[in-house]
Design a protein around this motif. Structure first.
Motif, short mmCIF file in Angstrom:
data_model
loop_
_atom_site.label_atom_id
_atom_site.label_comp_id
_atom_site.label_asym_id
_atom_site.label_seq_id
_atom_site.Cartn_x
_atom_site.Cartn_y
_atom_site.Cartn_z
N PRO A 291 -10.72 27.17 4.41
CA PRO A 291 -9.54 27.96 4.75
C PRO A 291 -8.50 27.11 5.48
O PRO A 291 -8.86 26.16 6.19
CB PRO A 291 -10.12 29.03 5.69
CG PRO A 291 -11.33 28.39 6.30
CD PRO A 291 -11.87 27.44 5.28
N ASN A 292 -7.22 27.47 5.34
CA ASN A 292 -6.20 26.68 6.05
C ASN A 292 -6.07 27.08 7.51
O ASN A 292 -5.45 26.37 8.29
CB ASN A 292 -4.86 26.71 5.31
CG ASN A 292 -4.43 28.11 4.96
OD1 ASN A 292 -5.12 29.07 5.33
ND2 ASN A 292 -3.33 28.26 4.27
N GLU A 293 -6.65 28.20 7.89
CA GLU A 293 -6.67 28.61 9.31
C GLU A 293 -8.07 28.34 9.84
O GLU A 293 -9.04 28.92 9.33
CB GLU A 293 -6.41 30.11 9.45
CG GLU A 293 -5.06 30.57 8.97
CD GLU A 293 -3.97 30.20 9.96
OE1 GLU A 293 -4.32 29.79 11.09
OE2 GLU A 293 -2.80 30.30 9.59
N PRO A 294 -8.22 27.50 10.85
CA PRO A 294 -9.58 27.20 11.32
C PRO A 294 -10.35 28.42 11.82
O PRO A 294 -11.55 28.50 11.65
CB PRO A 294 -9.36 26.18 12.45
CG PRO A 294 -7.93 26.21 12.78
CD PRO A 294 -7.19 26.75 11.60
N GLU A 295 -9.61 29.41 12.39
CA GLU A 295 -10.31 30.61 12.88
C GLU A 295 -11.00 31.33 11.71
O GLU A 295 -12.03 31.97 11.89
CB GLU A 295 -9.35 31.59 13.56
CG GLU A 295 -8.81 31.13 14.89
CD GLU A 295 -7.62 30.20 14.77
OE1 GLU A 295 -7.18 29.93 13.61
OE2 GLU A 295 -7.14 29.71 15.80
N THR A 296 -10.38 31.24 10.53
CA THR A 296 -10.96 31.91 9.36
C THR A 296 -12.34 31.32 9.05
O THR A 296 -13.26 32.03 8.66
CB THR A 296 -10.01 31.76 8.15
OG1 THR A 296 -8.75 32.27 8.53
CG2 THR A 296 -10.52 32.51 6.93
N TYR A 297 -12.47 30.01 9.24
CA TYR A 297 -13.77 29.37 9.02
C TYR A 297 -14.82 30.01 9.94
O TYR A 297 -15.92 30.37 9.52
CB TYR A 297 -13.64 27.86 9.30
CG TYR A 297 -14.97 27.13 9.27
CD1 TYR A 297 -15.51 26.68 8.06
CD2 TYR A 297 -15.67 26.87 10.45
CE1 TYR A 297 -16.74 26.02 8.03
CE2 TYR A 297 -16.89 26.20 10.43
CZ TYR A 297 -17.41 25.78 9.21
OH TYR A 297 -18.63 25.12 9.18
N VAL A 298 -14.42 30.18 11.20
CA VAL A 298 -15.35 30.75 12.17
C VAL A 298 -15.71 32.19 11.77
O VAL A 298 -16.88 32.58 11.82
CB VAL A 298 -14.73 30.70 13.59
CG1 VAL A 298 -15.60 31.44 14.59
CG2 VAL A 298 -14.53 29.26 14.03
N HIS A 299 -14.71 32.95 11.32
CA HIS A 299 -15.01 34.33 10.88
C HIS A 299 -15.94 34.32 9.69
O HIS A 299 -16.87 35.11 9.61
CB HIS A 299 -13.74 35.06 10.42
CG HIS A 299 -12.81 35.34 11.53
ND1 HIS A 299 -11.52 35.73 11.35
CD2 HIS A 299 -12.99 35.27 12.86
CE1 HIS A 299 -10.95 35.89 12.49
NE2 HIS A 299 -11.81 35.62 13.43
N ARG A 300 -15.65 33.43 8.74
CA ARG A 300 -16.46 33.40 7.52
C ARG A 300 -17.92 33.10 7.85
O ARG A 300 -18.83 33.83 7.45
CB ARG A 300 -15.96 32.30 6.58
CG ARG A 300 -14.68 32.62 5.86
CD ARG A 300 -14.38 31.43 4.99
NE ARG A 300 -13.17 31.57 4.21
CZ ARG A 300 -12.78 30.67 3.31
NH1 ARG A 300 -13.49 29.58 3.11
NH2 ARG A 300 -11.67 30.84 2.64
#
Ligand code: AMP
Length: 437
Positions: A326-335
Protein backbone atom coordinates in the motif's frame (compact mmCIF):
# COMPACT_ATOMS: atom_id res chain seq x y z
CA UNK A 1 -18.50 -0.82 27.98
CA UNK A 2 -21.09 -0.79 25.21
CA UNK A 3 -22.23 2.07 22.99
CA UNK A 4 -25.61 2.17 24.71
CA UNK A 5 -23.85 3.14 27.96
CA UNK A 6 -22.46 6.32 26.41
CA UNK A 7 -25.66 8.39 26.53
CA UNK A 8 -26.05 8.33 22.79
CA UNK A 9 -29.33 9.20 21.12
CA UNK A 10 -31.49 6.64 19.36
CA UNK A 11 -30.82 7.71 15.73
CA UNK A 12 -27.09 7.22 16.29
CA UNK A 13 -27.39 3.96 18.21
CA UNK A 14 -29.55 2.65 15.38
CA UNK A 15 -26.88 3.51 12.78
CA UNK A 16 -24.15 1.92 14.93
CA UNK A 17 -26.31 -1.15 15.25
CA UNK A 18 -26.63 -1.28 11.44
CA UNK A 19 -22.83 -1.21 11.30
CA UNK A 20 -22.68 -3.91 13.99
CA UNK A 21 -20.49 -1.73 16.16
CA UNK A 22 -21.13 -2.86 19.73
CA UNK A 23 -18.09 -1.96 21.73
CA UNK A 24 -16.54 1.49 21.55
CA UNK A 25 -12.83 1.54 20.80
CA UNK A 26 -10.65 2.97 23.59
CA UNK A 27 -10.46 6.39 21.96
CA UNK A 28 -14.22 6.41 21.46
CA UNK A 29 -14.90 5.45 25.06
CA UNK A 30 -12.63 8.25 26.26
CA UNK A 31 -13.52 10.99 23.80
CA UNK A 32 -17.27 10.72 23.33
CA UNK A 33 -18.24 11.81 26.89
CA UNK A 34 -15.69 14.66 26.84
CA UNK A 35 -16.92 15.96 23.51
CA UNK A 36 -20.58 15.67 24.49
CA UNK A 37 -19.78 18.06 27.35
CA UNK A 38 -18.64 20.61 24.77
CA UNK A 39 -14.97 20.41 25.79
CA UNK A 40 -11.99 20.93 23.45
CA UNK A 41 -9.93 17.83 22.79
CA UNK A 42 -6.38 16.95 21.86
CA UNK A 43 -6.29 13.40 20.50
CA UNK A 44 -3.00 11.61 19.97
CA UNK A 45 -4.11 8.79 17.72
CA UNK A 46 -3.45 7.26 14.35
CA UNK A 47 -5.96 6.01 11.82
CA UNK A 48 -7.10 2.52 12.68
CA UNK A 49 -7.90 3.41 16.26
CA UNK A 50 -11.50 4.37 15.49
CA UNK A 51 -10.78 8.07 15.83
CA UNK A 52 -13.19 9.13 13.07
CA UNK A 53 -16.21 7.74 14.90
CA UNK A 54 -14.77 9.17 18.15
CA UNK A 55 -15.40 12.67 16.83
CA UNK A 56 -18.15 12.06 14.25
CA UNK A 57 -20.59 10.45 16.71
CA UNK A 58 -20.62 13.23 19.34
CA UNK A 59 -20.62 15.96 16.68
CA UNK A 60 -23.66 14.42 14.99
CA UNK A 61 -25.39 14.01 18.34
CA UNK A 62 -24.78 17.63 19.39
CA UNK A 63 -25.93 19.03 16.04
CA UNK A 64 -29.02 16.82 16.07
CA UNK A 65 -29.95 17.94 19.56
CA UNK A 66 -29.42 21.60 18.65
CA UNK A 67 -31.71 21.11 15.64
CA UNK A 68 -34.33 19.40 17.83
CA UNK A 69 -34.16 22.39 20.16
CA UNK A 70 -35.00 24.76 17.34
CA UNK A 71 -31.58 25.74 15.92
CA UNK A 72 -31.99 26.92 12.32
CA UNK A 73 -30.86 24.84 9.34
CA UNK A 74 -27.53 25.92 7.83
CA UNK A 75 -27.54 28.98 5.56
CA UNK A 76 -26.29 28.47 1.99
CA UNK A 77 -22.47 28.18 1.90
CA UNK A 78 -22.27 28.30 5.72
CA UNK A 79 -21.51 24.93 7.36
CA UNK A 80 -21.94 24.45 11.10
CA UNK A 81 -19.09 21.98 11.42
CA UNK A 82 -15.75 22.00 9.63
CA UNK A 83 -13.39 19.01 9.49
CA UNK A 84 -10.02 19.64 7.83
CA UNK A 85 -8.14 16.62 6.49
CA UNK A 86 -4.83 16.46 4.58
CA UNK A 87 -5.88 14.29 1.63
CA UNK A 88 -8.86 13.82 -0.61
CA UNK A 89 -9.01 10.11 0.27
CA UNK A 90 -9.28 10.92 3.93
CA UNK A 91 -11.83 13.70 3.27
CA UNK A 92 -14.00 11.22 1.37
CA UNK A 93 -13.64 8.56 4.05
CA UNK A 94 -14.40 10.93 6.92
CA UNK A 95 -17.42 12.37 5.11
CA UNK A 96 -18.63 8.83 4.44
CA UNK A 97 -18.34 8.06 8.16
CA UNK A 98 -20.50 11.09 9.01
CA UNK A 99 -23.05 9.94 6.44
CA UNK A 100 -23.01 6.40 7.82
CA UNK A 101 -23.33 7.27 11.52
CA UNK A 102 -25.70 10.16 10.76
CA UNK A 103 -28.02 8.36 8.39
CA UNK A 104 -31.01 8.69 10.75
CA UNK A 105 -30.28 12.26 11.85
CA UNK A 106 -31.26 14.14 8.68
CA UNK A 107 -27.97 16.06 8.87
CA UNK A 108 -26.11 16.74 5.65
CA UNK A 109 -22.39 16.15 5.09
CA UNK A 110 -20.26 16.84 2.03
CA UNK A 111 -16.58 16.53 1.19
CA UNK A 112 -14.66 19.07 -0.87
CA UNK A 113 -11.12 18.65 -2.17
CA UNK A 114 -8.90 19.76 -5.02
CA UNK A 115 -8.03 18.03 -8.27
CA UNK A 116 -11.65 17.82 -9.45
CA UNK A 117 -14.15 20.37 -10.77
CA UNK A 118 -15.40 22.68 -8.04
CA UNK A 119 -18.90 23.02 -9.53
CA UNK A 120 -20.65 20.03 -7.92
CA UNK A 121 -18.98 20.99 -4.63
CA UNK A 122 -20.13 24.62 -4.76
CA UNK A 123 -23.65 23.54 -5.77
CA UNK A 124 -23.79 21.25 -2.73
CA UNK A 125 -22.51 24.02 -0.46
CA UNK A 126 -25.11 26.41 -1.83
CA UNK A 127 -27.86 23.94 -1.00
CA UNK A 128 -26.78 24.13 2.67
CA UNK A 129 -24.62 21.63 4.56
CA UNK A 130 -24.33 20.87 8.25
CA UNK A 131 -20.92 19.21 8.13
CA UNK A 132 -18.19 20.17 5.69
CA UNK A 133 -15.14 17.91 5.37
CA UNK A 134 -12.44 19.67 3.36
CA UNK A 135 -8.82 19.73 2.35
CA UNK A 136 -7.27 23.11 3.15
CA UNK A 137 -6.22 24.23 -0.36
CA UNK A 138 -9.64 23.83 -2.03
CA UNK A 139 -11.38 25.28 1.01
CA UNK A 140 -9.27 28.45 0.85
CA UNK A 141 -9.95 28.68 -2.89
CA UNK A 142 -13.68 28.59 -2.29
CA UNK A 143 -13.46 31.04 0.60
CA UNK A 144 -11.47 33.39 -1.67
CA UNK A 145 -14.25 33.15 -4.27
CA UNK A 146 -16.81 33.88 -1.54
CA UNK A 147 -18.39 30.47 -2.17
CA UNK A 148 -17.87 29.30 1.39
CA UNK A 149 -18.21 31.20 4.65
CA UNK A 150 -16.99 29.86 7.99
CA UNK A 151 -18.66 32.37 10.29
CA UNK A 152 -21.35 29.88 11.44
CA UNK A 153 -18.88 27.11 12.33
CA UNK A 154 -19.36 26.06 15.94
CA UNK A 155 -17.28 22.87 15.88
CA UNK A 156 -13.91 22.52 14.17
CA UNK A 157 -11.82 19.35 13.76
CA UNK A 158 -8.23 19.39 12.57
CA UNK A 159 -7.56 15.78 11.60
CA UNK A 160 -4.08 14.27 11.10
CA UNK A 161 -2.39 17.54 11.98
CA UNK A 162 1.10 16.03 11.68
CA UNK A 163 0.42 14.95 8.11
CA UNK A 164 -0.81 18.44 7.31
CA UNK A 165 2.53 19.68 8.58
CA UNK A 166 4.52 17.06 6.61
CA UNK A 167 2.67 17.92 3.44
CA UNK A 168 3.34 21.64 3.82
CA UNK A 169 -0.30 22.59 4.45
CA UNK A 170 0.26 24.58 7.64
CA UNK A 171 0.05 28.03 6.01
CA UNK A 172 -3.29 27.02 4.44
CA UNK A 173 -4.50 25.54 7.73
CA UNK A 174 -3.64 28.73 9.60
CA UNK A 175 -5.49 30.80 6.98
CA UNK A 176 -8.59 28.67 7.53
CA UNK A 177 -8.32 28.92 11.32
CA UNK A 178 -8.11 32.71 11.09
CA UNK A 179 -11.57 32.68 9.46
CA UNK A 180 -13.26 30.65 12.19
CA UNK A 181 -15.34 32.28 14.91
CA UNK A 182 -13.52 32.59 18.25
CA UNK A 183 -16.38 30.89 20.06
CA UNK A 184 -16.30 27.28 18.96
CA UNK A 185 -15.44 23.77 20.10
CA UNK A 186 -12.10 22.61 18.69
CA UNK A 187 -10.65 19.12 18.29
CA UNK A 188 -7.12 18.38 17.11
CA UNK A 189 -5.95 14.89 16.20
CA UNK A 190 -2.37 13.95 15.45
CA UNK A 191 -0.45 10.68 15.51
CA UNK A 192 2.74 12.42 16.64
CA UNK A 193 3.29 15.61 18.59
CA UNK A 194 6.24 17.53 17.16
CA UNK A 195 6.81 21.04 18.55
CA UNK A 196 4.94 22.80 15.75
CA UNK A 197 1.80 20.78 16.47
CA UNK A 198 2.10 21.39 20.17
CA UNK A 199 2.40 25.13 19.52
CA UNK A 200 -0.62 25.07 17.25
CA UNK A 201 -2.60 23.02 19.79
CA UNK A 202 -1.75 25.56 22.47
CA UNK A 203 -2.94 28.40 20.31
CA UNK A 204 -6.23 26.93 19.08
CA UNK A 205 -7.47 24.72 21.92
CA UNK A 206 -9.14 26.13 24.99
CA UNK A 207 -8.53 24.16 28.17
CA UNK A 208 -8.49 20.84 26.29
CA UNK A 209 -8.75 17.30 27.56
CA UNK A 210 -6.07 15.04 26.10
CA UNK A 211 -6.70 11.49 24.98
CA UNK A 212 -3.81 9.29 23.91
CA UNK A 213 -3.91 5.84 22.36
CA UNK A 214 -0.92 3.61 21.84
CA UNK A 215 0.14 3.66 18.19
CA UNK A 216 -1.33 0.94 16.02
CA UNK A 217 2.19 -0.06 14.99
CA UNK A 218 2.70 -1.67 18.38
CA UNK A 219 -0.18 -4.04 17.68
CA UNK A 220 1.69 -5.82 14.88
CA UNK A 221 4.66 -6.94 16.92
CA UNK A 222 3.34 -10.46 17.30
CA UNK A 223 2.97 -11.01 13.55
CA UNK A 224 5.74 -12.72 11.57
CA UNK A 225 6.45 -10.53 8.57
CA UNK A 226 8.35 -11.29 5.37
CA UNK A 227 9.20 -9.45 2.17
CA UNK A 228 9.68 -11.03 -1.24
CA UNK A 229 11.37 -8.80 -3.82
CA UNK A 230 9.78 -9.79 -7.11
CA UNK A 231 9.17 -8.18 -10.49
CA UNK A 232 5.61 -7.10 -11.12
CA UNK A 233 5.28 -9.56 -14.02
CA UNK A 234 6.22 -12.48 -11.78
CA UNK A 235 3.98 -11.68 -8.81
CA UNK A 236 1.15 -13.96 -9.87
CA UNK A 237 3.53 -16.89 -10.46
CA UNK A 238 5.07 -16.33 -7.06
CA UNK A 239 1.65 -16.18 -5.42
CA UNK A 240 0.57 -19.46 -7.01
CA UNK A 241 3.89 -21.01 -6.05
CA UNK A 242 3.41 -19.99 -2.42
CA UNK A 243 -0.19 -21.19 -2.34
CA UNK A 244 0.79 -24.55 -3.73
CA UNK A 245 2.58 -24.99 -0.45
CA UNK A 246 -0.34 -26.17 1.63
CA UNK A 247 1.01 -24.65 4.81
CA UNK A 248 -0.90 -21.55 3.72
CA UNK A 249 -4.24 -22.97 4.66
CA UNK A 250 -6.16 -19.81 3.92
CA UNK A 251 -5.13 -16.26 3.19
CA UNK A 252 -6.48 -12.78 2.67
CA UNK A 253 -4.71 -11.31 -0.36
CA UNK A 254 -4.63 -7.53 -0.75
CA UNK A 255 -4.57 -5.78 -4.09
CA UNK A 256 -4.23 -2.01 -4.46
CA UNK A 257 -6.75 -1.85 -7.31
CA UNK A 258 -10.09 -3.40 -8.21
CA UNK A 259 -8.83 -4.55 -11.62
CA UNK A 260 -5.80 -6.09 -10.00
CA UNK A 261 -8.03 -7.95 -7.55
CA UNK A 262 -10.09 -9.39 -10.42
CA UNK A 263 -6.94 -10.42 -12.28
CA UNK A 264 -5.57 -12.22 -9.23
CA UNK A 265 -8.84 -14.06 -8.68
CA UNK A 266 -8.94 -15.15 -12.33
CA UNK A 267 -5.36 -16.43 -12.31
CA UNK A 268 -5.79 -18.31 -9.02
CA UNK A 269 -9.05 -19.86 -10.14
CA UNK A 270 -7.37 -20.98 -13.38
CA UNK A 271 -4.65 -22.54 -11.25
CA UNK A 272 -7.32 -24.54 -9.43
CA UNK A 273 -7.28 -22.55 -6.18
CA UNK A 274 -10.77 -21.66 -4.90
CA UNK A 275 -10.78 -17.89 -4.63
CA UNK A 276 -13.29 -15.17 -3.82
CA UNK A 277 -12.94 -11.46 -4.45
CA UNK A 278 -14.39 -8.35 -2.85
CA UNK A 279 -14.05 -4.79 -4.06
CA UNK A 280 -16.14 -1.70 -4.54
CA UNK A 281 -17.57 -2.71 -7.91
CA UNK A 282 -19.14 -5.83 -6.43
CA UNK A 283 -22.62 -5.55 -5.00
CA UNK A 284 -23.12 -5.83 -1.27
CA UNK A 285 -24.71 -9.26 -1.75
CA UNK A 286 -21.80 -10.59 -3.79
CA UNK A 287 -19.31 -9.25 -1.26
CA UNK A 288 -21.13 -10.81 1.64
CA UNK A 289 -21.32 -14.16 -0.12
CA UNK A 290 -17.58 -14.05 -0.91
CA UNK A 291 -16.86 -13.22 2.72
CA UNK A 292 -19.10 -15.91 4.16
CA UNK A 293 -17.64 -18.52 1.76
CA UNK A 294 -14.19 -17.55 2.95
CA UNK A 295 -15.13 -17.58 6.62
CA UNK A 296 -16.77 -20.99 6.23
CA UNK A 297 -13.60 -22.24 4.46
CA UNK A 298 -15.54 -22.95 1.26
CA UNK A 299 -12.95 -20.78 -0.51
CA UNK A 300 -9.33 -20.85 0.52
CA UNK A 301 -8.35 -17.39 -0.66
CA UNK A 302 -10.10 -14.04 -0.48
CA UNK A 303 -8.71 -11.23 -2.62
CA UNK A 304 -9.69 -7.75 -1.44
CA UNK A 305 -9.01 -4.08 -1.97
CA UNK A 306 -8.36 -1.99 1.12
CA UNK A 307 -11.60 -0.11 1.21
CA UNK A 308 -13.72 -3.20 0.57
CA UNK A 309 -11.85 -4.97 3.35
CA UNK A 310 -12.42 -2.23 5.92
CA UNK A 311 -14.17 -3.49 8.98
CA UNK A 312 -13.94 -7.13 7.96
CA UNK A 313 -13.12 -9.36 10.85
CA UNK A 314 -12.09 -12.93 10.25
CA UNK A 315 -11.27 -15.01 13.27
CA UNK A 316 -8.34 -17.35 13.02
CA UNK A 317 -6.89 -15.89 9.85
CA UNK A 318 -3.36 -17.26 9.59
CA UNK A 319 -1.97 -15.41 6.57
CA UNK A 320 -2.24 -11.99 5.01
CA UNK A 321 -0.54 -11.55 1.65
CA UNK A 322 0.18 -8.08 0.32
CA UNK A 323 0.22 -8.70 -3.41
CA UNK A 324 0.82 -4.97 -3.77
CA UNK A 325 2.31 -2.82 -1.08
CA UNK A 326 0.00 0.00 0.00
CA UNK A 327 1.15 3.58 -0.56
CA UNK A 328 0.02 4.55 2.95
CA UNK A 329 2.13 2.80 5.60
CA UNK A 330 -0.78 2.79 8.07
CA UNK A 331 -2.71 0.67 5.57
CA UNK A 332 -0.01 -1.99 5.84
CA UNK A 333 -0.52 -2.07 9.59
CA UNK A 334 -4.31 -2.34 9.16
CA UNK A 335 -3.95 -5.10 6.60
CA UNK A 336 -1.62 -7.30 8.57
CA UNK A 337 -3.47 -6.61 11.82
CA UNK A 338 -6.18 -8.93 10.52
CA UNK A 339 -4.03 -11.91 11.31
CA UNK A 340 -2.42 -12.85 14.60
CA UNK A 341 -5.47 -11.86 16.63
CA UNK A 342 -6.40 -13.06 20.05
CA UNK A 343 -2.97 -14.44 20.71
CA UNK A 344 -2.89 -16.57 17.52
CA UNK A 345 0.29 -16.45 15.52
CA UNK A 346 -0.08 -14.69 12.21
CA UNK A 347 2.09 -14.43 9.13
CA UNK A 348 2.18 -11.48 6.76
CA UNK A 349 3.88 -11.90 3.40
CA UNK A 350 4.47 -8.88 1.20
CA UNK A 351 5.53 -8.71 -2.42
CA UNK A 352 7.61 -5.69 -3.30
CA UNK A 353 8.51 -4.73 -6.86
CA UNK A 354 10.94 -2.04 -7.91
CA UNK A 355 8.35 0.73 -7.86
CA UNK A 356 7.22 -0.18 -4.36
CA UNK A 357 10.57 0.14 -2.61
CA UNK A 358 9.73 3.65 -1.38
CA UNK A 359 6.51 2.34 0.13
CA UNK A 360 8.49 -0.34 1.91
CA UNK A 361 10.79 2.30 3.40
CA UNK A 362 7.80 4.22 4.77
CA UNK A 363 6.29 1.05 6.22
CA UNK A 364 9.53 0.08 7.97
CA UNK A 365 9.80 3.59 9.36
CA UNK A 366 6.27 3.40 10.77
CA UNK A 367 6.62 -0.02 12.34
CA UNK A 368 10.11 0.85 13.56
CA UNK A 369 11.86 -2.25 12.25
CA UNK A 370 13.18 -3.90 9.11
CA UNK A 371 11.06 -6.68 7.68
CA UNK A 372 13.12 -9.82 6.93
CA UNK A 373 13.61 -10.50 3.22
CA UNK A 374 13.07 -14.00 1.81
CA UNK A 375 15.93 -14.31 -0.67
CA UNK A 376 15.47 -17.93 -1.74
CA UNK A 377 12.46 -18.10 -4.01
CA UNK A 378 11.87 -19.07 -7.66
CA UNK A 379 11.24 -15.53 -8.96
CA UNK A 380 13.92 -13.17 -7.61
CA UNK A 381 13.72 -9.58 -8.84
CA UNK A 382 15.55 -9.01 -12.12
CA UNK A 383 15.07 -5.29 -12.60
CA UNK A 384 17.78 -3.55 -10.66
CA UNK A 385 18.07 -0.15 -12.34
CA UNK A 386 15.39 1.80 -14.14
CA UNK A 387 15.77 4.26 -16.96
CA UNK A 388 15.07 7.87 -15.89
CA UNK A 389 11.79 7.83 -17.86
CA UNK A 390 10.44 5.00 -15.75
CA UNK A 391 11.48 6.52 -12.46
CA UNK A 392 8.79 7.87 -10.22
CA UNK A 393 8.94 11.46 -8.98
CA UNK A 394 10.41 11.79 -5.47
CA UNK A 395 7.85 11.39 -2.69
CA UNK A 396 7.36 14.20 -0.21
CA UNK A 397 9.00 13.44 3.15
CA UNK A 398 6.60 11.87 5.61
CA UNK A 399 8.24 13.62 8.53
CA UNK A 400 8.86 12.20 11.96
CA UNK A 401 6.57 9.24 12.37
CA UNK A 402 8.61 7.03 14.62
CA UNK A 403 7.46 6.20 18.10
CA UNK A 404 10.28 8.14 19.77
CA UNK A 405 8.61 11.32 18.60
CA UNK A 406 5.38 10.61 20.34
CA UNK A 407 6.02 13.13 23.08
CA UNK A 408 3.42 13.73 25.71
CA UNK A 409 2.00 17.17 25.03
CA UNK A 410 2.99 19.82 27.59
CA UNK A 411 -0.37 21.50 27.66
CA UNK A 412 -2.42 18.50 28.68
CA UNK A 413 -4.90 19.27 31.40
CA UNK A 414 -5.35 15.68 32.31
CA UNK A 415 -3.56 13.02 30.35
CA UNK A 416 -5.63 9.98 29.81
CA UNK A 417 -4.21 6.91 28.24
CA UNK A 418 -6.59 4.68 26.42
CA UNK A 419 -4.88 1.39 25.90
CA UNK A 420 -5.33 0.14 22.39
CA UNK A 421 -3.97 -3.18 23.36
CA UNK A 422 -4.03 -6.46 21.50
CA UNK A 423 -6.65 -7.73 23.85
CA UNK A 424 -9.10 -4.92 23.11
CA UNK A 425 -11.98 -6.46 21.21
CA UNK A 426 -13.82 -3.40 19.90
CA UNK A 427 -13.39 -4.43 16.26
CA UNK A 428 -13.93 -8.13 16.67
CA UNK A 429 -17.56 -8.26 15.62
CA UNK A 430 -17.86 -8.66 11.85
CA UNK A 431 -19.51 -5.65 10.33
CA UNK A 432 -21.00 -5.34 6.87
CA UNK A 433 -18.72 -3.76 4.30
CA UNK A 434 -20.75 -0.74 3.34
CA UNK A 435 -17.78 1.14 1.93
CA UNK A 436 -18.34 3.69 -0.78
CA UNK A 437 -15.47 2.46 -2.93
P1 AMP B 1 -10.52 4.95 11.89
O1 AMP B 1 -9.40 4.87 12.87
O2 AMP B 1 -11.48 6.03 12.21
O3 AMP B 1 -9.97 5.05 10.48
O4 AMP B 1 -11.35 3.58 11.97
C1 AMP B 1 -10.78 2.34 11.66
C2 AMP B 1 -11.83 1.30 11.26
O5 AMP B 1 -12.52 0.81 12.39
C3 AMP B 1 -12.90 1.77 10.30
O6 AMP B 1 -13.03 0.76 9.33
C4 AMP B 1 -14.15 1.85 11.13
O7 AMP B 1 -15.30 1.59 10.36
C5 AMP B 1 -13.94 0.79 12.17
N1 AMP B 1 -14.55 1.09 13.47
C6 AMP B 1 -14.52 2.26 14.13
N2 AMP B 1 -15.11 2.14 15.34
C7 AMP B 1 -15.53 0.87 15.46
C8 AMP B 1 -16.19 0.13 16.50
N3 AMP B 1 -16.52 0.69 17.66
N4 AMP B 1 -16.45 -1.18 16.27
C9 AMP B 1 -16.09 -1.77 15.12
N5 AMP B 1 -15.46 -1.13 14.10
C10 AMP B 1 -15.17 0.17 14.26
Amino acid sequence: MKFNELNLIEPILKALNDERYEIPSPIQEESIPILLQGRDLLGCAQTGTGKTAAFAIPILQMLYQQRENGAPKPKPNSPKVLVLTPTRELATQVAQSFVTYGRYTGLKTIAIFGGVSQNPQTAALRAGVDILVATPGRLNDLIGQKLCDLSDVSMFVLDEADRMLDMGFFPDVKKVIARLPQKRQTLLFSATMPEEIEALANSILDNPETVMVTPVSSTVDSIEQYIYFVDKSNKIKLLINLLEDNKIFSALVFSRTKHGADRIKKALTQAGIETGVIHGDKTQGVRQKALSDFKALRTRILVATDIAARGIDIDELSHVINYDLPNEPETYVHRIGRTGRAGLSGIAISFCNFDEKEYLKDIQKLIGKEIPVVKEHPYPMKILVKTPKQQRPPRPPRGQRSQENQKKPKNSQSNRKANHSKSSNWKRKGKPTKSSE
